[in-house]
Design an enzyme around this catalytic site. Sequence first.
Site, mmCIF file in Angstrom:
data_model
loop_
_atom_site.group_PDB
_atom_site.id
_atom_site.type_symbol
_atom_site.label_atom_id
_atom_site.label_comp_id
_atom_site.label_asym_id
_atom_site.label_seq_id
_atom_site.Cartn_x
_atom_site.Cartn_y
_atom_site.Cartn_z
ATOM 1 N N GLY A 65 7.174 -6.387 -7.706
ATOM 2 C CA GLY A 65 6.523 -5.088 -7.699
ATOM 3 C C GLY A 65 6.704 -4.404 -6.354
ATOM 4 O O GLY A 65 7.268 -4.974 -5.420
ATOM 5 N N GLN A 66 6.250 -3.191 -6.290
ATOM 6 C CA GLN A 66 6.360 -2.424 -5.065
ATOM 7 C C GLN A 66 5.097 -1.586 -4.923
ATOM 8 O O GLN A 66 4.606 -1.019 -5.906
ATOM 9 C CB GLN A 66 7.595 -1.519 -5.116
ATOM 10 N N ASP A 67 4.586 -1.490 -3.713
ATOM 11 C CA ASP A 67 3.392 -0.663 -3.479
ATOM 12 C C ASP A 67 3.759 0.795 -3.533
ATOM 13 O O ASP A 67 4.779 1.236 -3.154
ATOM 14 C CB ASP A 67 2.791 -0.956 -2.104
#
Length: 67
Positions: A65-67
């Site tokens: 995932g990525q913020d």
Amino acid sequence: MTKLLNIPDDWYAKLEPFLKTQQFLDIGQTIALKRQRLDIFPLREEVFRAFQKTPLNEVKVVILGQD
């Protein structure tokens, strides 16, 4: 453990095909250039810390995932 990236051998064996790609080398070069003028996190020596803390044989699922 690979000296250059501080990745344990079990993880390195799985990641090696990608780590040797031009794409990975380009990403590393881009980040290295940015580190010369910006504060980039995580710190260089901590980038692959998750692989040091989590033995490959204990991993059941990987969620990206990525913020």
